[in-house]
Write a protein that holds these residues in place. Structure first.
Motif, mmCIF file in Angstrom:
data_model
loop_
_atom_site.group_PDB
_atom_site.id
_atom_site.type_symbol
_atom_site.label_atom_id
_atom_site.label_comp_id
_atom_site.label_asym_id
_atom_site.label_seq_id
_atom_site.Cartn_x
_atom_site.Cartn_y
_atom_site.Cartn_z
ATOM 1 N N ALA A 260 5.368 6.320 -21.181
ATOM 2 C CA ALA A 260 5.863 7.613 -21.648
ATOM 3 C C ALA A 260 5.324 8.752 -20.785
ATOM 4 N N THR A 261 4.063 8.654 -20.395
ATOM 5 C CA THR A 261 3.464 9.689 -19.552
ATOM 6 C C THR A 261 4.165 9.769 -18.203
ATOM 7 N N VAL A 262 4.434 8.618 -17.607
ATOM 8 C CA VAL A 262 5.080 8.604 -16.297
ATOM 9 C C VAL A 262 6.519 9.106 -16.410
ATOM 10 N N VAL A 263 7.221 8.706 -17.447
ATOM 11 C CA VAL A 263 8.601 9.168 -17.644
ATOM 12 C C VAL A 263 8.647 10.677 -17.832
ATOM 13 N N ASP A 264 7.723 11.222 -18.618
ATOM 14 C CA ASP A 264 7.653 12.670 -18.821
ATOM 15 C C ASP A 264 7.381 13.386 -17.501
ATOM 16 N N PHE A 265 6.530 12.806 -16.675
ATOM 17 C CA PHE A 265 6.218 13.383 -15.369
ATOM 18 C C PHE A 265 7.453 13.423 -14.471
ATOM 19 N N ILE A 266 8.212 12.314 -14.487
ATOM 20 C CA ILE A 266 9.425 12.263 -13.674
ATOM 21 C C ILE A 266 10.417 13.319 -14.130
ATOM 22 N N ARG A 267 10.593 13.435 -15.422
ATOM 23 C CA ARG A 267 11.541 14.418 -15.953
ATOM 24 C C ARG A 267 11.104 15.845 -15.642
#
Length: 279
Positions: free
Chosen positions: A268-275
């Protein structure tokens, strides 16, 4: 690829290996020889100048705030760095029975690269052995990119309570962790110590150094960080961890802290960073 944003999850922060090698010159020369040190130093001097030429142009995922600060100091824009630990299988790495044997077991597990500081661990064991005789340190791992370190531990084991064993299959790691009282990782400039994270998941208190990024995830009241890379400081830290290692509250705190490594949380942290980056 030019024009396509790239996210990189490197194994360390900028110049991590090179800075550790520079700082450990005397130990590397003593254990692996002057020629090996010079070759190693030259390799990383060249490698870092080439590898980090692109670092400022990409997005980085790093495991600790300390690593992020180093990357930013190197020139990577702060909004291009995501901080998150590596994921651990919390359904597999679970607490076992609390050890009850009179002999306390301290475990050090991982590849024996110079910056893992097994030399410091051997010297710390010599200090601790003058104070108590109810412990044994088990070192598991194989030599990394430079030889001599496993032989160094084996030789020390002839007169100190420290044993060496070559790397074991991944399927056996859990058993070794669950039977330990304390897991120690004396590394310098450790980006993220998997053994430390897995130990916490098993409810085992850990001992880490001041430049070990994994210490950011260890509970302060259930783990110990030694403040200087010298034998006395590490010996005191190990002794402090042994004093609390079998307390139920300590083991529970370690397990709770490992929640930070849950795969879904890391993802979730990495996905939020990408977004947020608009990549």
């Amino acid at each position: 690829i030019d024009g396509i944003p790239t996210i990189v999850w490197p194994q360390s922060s900028p110049q991590n290996e090179l800075l550790a090698i520079r700082n450990m010159s005397s130990s590397i020369k003593r254990i692996s020889g002057r020629s090996a040190y010079l070759k190693l130093r030259l390799y990383y001097e060249v490698k870092d100048r080439l590898a980090w030429r692109w670092a400022r142009r990409h997005y980085l995922v790093l495991a600790s705030r300390a690593a992020r600060d180093e990357a930013v100091a190197f020139g990577v824009p702060v909004d291009r760095v995501c901080v998150t630990p590596y994921a651990v299988d919390l359904a597999r790495f679970v607490p076992g029975e609390t050890p009850s044997a009179p002999l306390r077991r301290v475990l050090c597990i991982g590849r024996l690269d110079p910056r893992k500081r097994v030399d410091l661990l051997v010297d710390a064991v010599a200090v601790l052995a003058t104070r108590r005789d109810d412990f044994r340190v088990d070192v598991i791992g194989r030599d990394g990119y430079i030889p001599g370190w496993s032989a160094f531990v084996e030789q020390a084991g002839r007169h100190l309570p420290i044993t060496y064993r070559d790397a074991v299959p991944q399927s056996e790691i859990l058993e070794h962790l669950q039977s330990a009282d304390v897991v120690v990782q004396p590394s310098e400039r450790e980006e993220f110590g998997h053994a430390v994270a897995e130990a916490l998941a098993c409810g085992i208190p850990v001992v880490t150094g001041p430049t070990n990024g994994t210490r950011e995830y260890a509970p302060r009241d259930a783990s110990v960080t030694f403040d200087r890379y010298n034998p006395q400081s590490l010996a005191e830290a190990i002794e402090g961890a042994l004093a609390i290692s079998r307390a139920p509250s300590v083991r529970a705190a370690c397990r709770a802290a490992a929640g930070a490594f849950a795969p879904e949380r890391v993802a979730a942290t990495v996905v939020d960073f990408i977004r947020a980056s608009g990549v």
